[in-house]
Design a protein around this motif. Structure first.
Motif, short mmCIF file in Angstrom:
data_model
loop_
_atom_site.label_atom_id
_atom_site.label_comp_id
_atom_site.label_asym_id
_atom_site.label_seq_id
_atom_site.Cartn_x
_atom_site.Cartn_y
_atom_site.Cartn_z
N GLY A 70 47.30 24.15 31.34
CA GLY A 70 48.52 24.63 30.72
C GLY A 70 49.60 24.88 31.75
N SER A 71 50.24 26.05 31.69
CA SER A 71 51.28 26.40 32.65
C SER A 71 50.73 27.28 33.78
CB SER A 71 52.41 27.14 31.94
OG SER A 71 51.92 28.33 31.32
N THR A 72 49.39 27.36 33.88
CA THR A 72 48.78 28.18 34.94
C THR A 72 48.75 27.42 36.26
OG1 THR A 72 46.47 27.44 34.71
CG2 THR A 72 47.27 29.08 33.12
N SER A 73 48.35 28.10 37.32
CA SER A 73 48.22 27.47 38.64
C SER A 73 46.80 27.02 38.92
CB SER A 73 48.67 28.46 39.73
OG SER A 73 47.84 29.62 39.71
N TYR A 74 45.90 27.17 37.93
CA TYR A 74 44.49 26.85 38.15
C TYR A 74 44.20 25.39 37.82
CZ TYR A 74 39.42 26.95 37.78
OH TYR A 74 38.07 26.69 37.96
N THR A 75 43.53 24.71 38.76
CA THR A 75 43.14 23.32 38.56
C THR A 75 41.75 23.26 37.93
OG1 THR A 75 44.44 22.60 40.47
CG2 THR A 75 42.71 21.10 39.69
N SER A 113 45.83 35.77 20.79
CA SER A 113 45.36 35.77 19.40
C SER A 113 45.82 34.56 18.61
CB SER A 113 45.84 37.04 18.69
OG SER A 113 47.25 37.14 18.73
N SER A 114 46.86 33.88 19.07
CA SER A 114 47.35 32.69 18.39
C SER A 114 46.71 31.41 18.90
CB SER A 114 48.87 32.58 18.54
OG SER A 114 49.22 32.26 19.88
N GLY A 115 45.91 31.53 19.96
CA GLY A 115 45.28 30.37 20.57
C GLY A 115 46.06 29.78 21.73
N ALA A 116 47.18 30.40 22.09
CA ALA A 116 47.95 29.90 23.24
C ALA A 116 47.22 30.24 24.54
CB ALA A 116 49.34 30.53 23.25
N ILE A 117 47.27 29.34 25.50
CA ILE A 117 46.65 29.57 26.81
C ILE A 117 47.49 30.53 27.62
CG2 ILE A 117 45.98 28.48 28.98
CD1 ILE A 117 45.41 25.92 27.38
N THR A 118 46.86 31.62 28.08
CA THR A 118 47.58 32.63 28.85
C THR A 118 47.08 32.75 30.29
OG1 THR A 118 46.09 34.38 28.10
CG2 THR A 118 48.07 33.96 26.77
N GLY A 119 45.98 32.07 30.62
CA GLY A 119 45.47 32.15 31.98
C GLY A 119 44.28 31.23 32.17
N ALA A 120 43.96 30.95 33.44
CA ALA A 120 42.79 30.16 33.79
C ALA A 120 42.43 30.51 35.23
CB ALA A 120 43.06 28.67 33.65
N TYR A 121 41.13 30.51 35.54
CA TYR A 121 40.69 31.00 36.84
C TYR A 121 39.23 30.64 37.08
CZ TYR A 121 39.45 34.55 33.40
OH TYR A 121 38.99 35.18 32.25
N ARG A 122 38.80 30.79 38.33
CA ARG A 122 37.43 30.52 38.75
C ARG A 122 36.59 31.77 38.59
NH1 ARG A 122 35.31 25.37 39.72
NH2 ARG A 122 33.63 25.48 41.25
N ILE A 123 35.35 31.63 38.10
CA ILE A 123 34.45 32.79 38.01
C ILE A 123 33.18 32.60 38.82
CG2 ILE A 123 35.35 33.43 35.74
CD1 ILE A 123 32.68 32.38 34.56
N LEU A 124 32.92 31.39 39.33
CA LEU A 124 31.74 31.12 40.14
C LEU A 124 32.02 29.94 41.05
CD1 LEU A 124 28.66 31.57 40.73
CD2 LEU A 124 28.20 29.98 38.85
N SER A 125 31.67 30.08 42.34
CA SER A 125 31.95 29.03 43.33
C SER A 125 30.73 28.81 44.23
CB SER A 125 33.16 29.41 44.19
OG SER A 125 34.32 29.58 43.41
N ASN A 126 30.73 27.65 44.88
CA ASN A 126 29.75 27.33 45.93
C ASN A 126 28.31 27.35 45.44
OD1 ASN A 126 31.86 27.12 47.86
ND2 ASN A 126 31.88 29.35 48.05
#
Length: 386
Positions: A70-75, A113-126
């Motif tokens: 979306g408009s986040t900085s997360y790949t 609540s409307s289903g719009a993307i508000t964020g994205a991020y990593r939760i586990l690496s390596n």
């Protein structure tokens, strides 16, 4: 075919959404599901995303590997695989594994609540080749390494706490996990041609740092009774966990696993089967087997991840096959729910419902390119039956 009796109850555990399920009972007496008319009707023409859906359903692309979400900085990660949804205030979070080795891990997408993307991020690496996993009742994500002597990692879908390795849950070629709050157990599948089904009994429920790993013991048939035996050496070295207990039942390529109301369903890809464990009677049977389909070709092949819906329907994703997610109803009918076109070199992974049951998330692991860098994650919205 004997009809399964129905039980209405509340879901607690690793189901992708926390709502009521109509459930199948009487595992030992029920016959495997057969093709028939599905509850949603026939599939329409492919939409703009190349997905064939029943009338009233629509799809959208949530994320693509190698691109910002979306408009986040997360790949978004390569090779998206197993997933689950978690409540987040008035919205929700979809978590997805990355099945690459090395540096697999998992990522998350947050929705309002409307289903719009508000964020994205990593939760586990390596970590390595994180395939499937499961949701815990205390709202963490169990991410499983599908490698020899692989670990289970417990990750925070909200992105606050660091992920923790859980070696007490055994070291083997992990696939999926499903938590059972009644027996305070976590069921674990093993992706080996002679793999086993395990359960982990934490010393303290809600804390996976210590406990007892057990393996299912049963005869060689496709139905019967089962018991559990302790695995003497959960770290799997020098003897693999699957070879430590005499009488441990072997399954051909354990894949998805789902728990709801005293029942565990899990798939085995090597023989295209969906198994059902009745935990009240300690019996097991086949819920689906493509070789036992009568009167035509099997609609479901390449069985892989599995999840459940509010209606008690099971949704089973294909690794290959016709690139379909098929529905298996409580009346033992199996039918295609959706089909992805133009992606024959891929597989469908990570089906999970939003907490309100109105949206289904899943990924095409290799997309149109057939490469792990071409993964696509989708959302389907529509009139899922309650």
């Amino acid at each position: 075919m004997e009809r399964r009796s129905f039980l209405r109850g509340a879901v607690v555990g690793t189901s992708a959404a926390a709502f009521g399920f109509t459930l199948w009972q009487g595992a030992a007496s029920a016959a495997p599901a057969q093709p028939g008319a599905g509850p949603y009707g026939t599939l329409g023409a492919a939409d703009a995303n190349g997905i064939q859906l029943p009338a009233g359903f629509t799809s959208r692309v949530i994320a693509r590997s190698g691109q910002k979400v979306g408009s986040t900085s997360y790949t978004w990660h390569n090779a998206p695989d197993g997933g689950a949804c978690f409540t987040d205030g008035t919205g929700w979070i979809y978590v997805s594994n990355s099945e690459i080795n090395p540096s697999g891990g998992a990522g998350a997408v947050r929705f309002d609540s409307s289903g719009a993307i508000t964020g994205a991020y990593r939760i586990l690496s390596n970590t390595r080749q994180n395939c499937a996993g499961g949701k815990t009742p205390w709202n963490t994500w169990l991410s499983c390494e599908e490698v020899s002597l692989g670990y289970v990692y417990e990750a925070d879908p909200y992105g606050v706490n660091a992920a923790v390795q859980r070696p007490a849950m055994g070291r083997f070629k992990h696939e999926a996990a499903a938590a059972d709050p009644v027996r305070r157990a976590v069921y674990l599948t093993e992706d080996e041609t002679s793999g086993c089904l395990y359960r982990f009994l934490p010393t303290t429920w809600g804390n996976l740092s210590s406990g007892t790993l057990q393996v299912l013991v049963a005869g060689s048939g496709t139905s019967g009774s089962f018991s559990w035996a302790n695995v003497p050496d959960p770290d799997g070295s020098p003897t693999a966990t699957r070879n430590q207990v005499s009488g441990a039942k072997k399954f051909n390529g354990g894949e998805g696993c789902h728990y709801a109301n005293d029942t565990v369903w899990f798939t085995t890809k090597g023989d295209n089967r969906l198994w059902e464990l009745d935990l009240t009677s300690n019996t097991y049977s086949l819920a689906y087997d493509d070789s036992l389909v009568t009167g035509g070709s099997a609609p479901l092949t390449g069985v892989d991840n599995v999840t459940g819906a509010a209606s008690g329907d099971l949704f089973v994703a294909e690794d290959g096959g016709n690139m379909e997610i098929c529905v298996i109803t409580p009346s033992d009918v199996v039918a295609p729910f959706l089909r992805i076109t133009g992606q024959s070199g891929s597989e469908i992974c990570g089906p999970a419902f939003s907490p309100d049951g109105r949206r289904l998330y899943f990924s095409s692991q290799r997309g149109t390119s057939g490469s792990s860098s071409g993964g696509i994650t989708y959302e389907v919205t529509g009139p899922f039956r309650a």
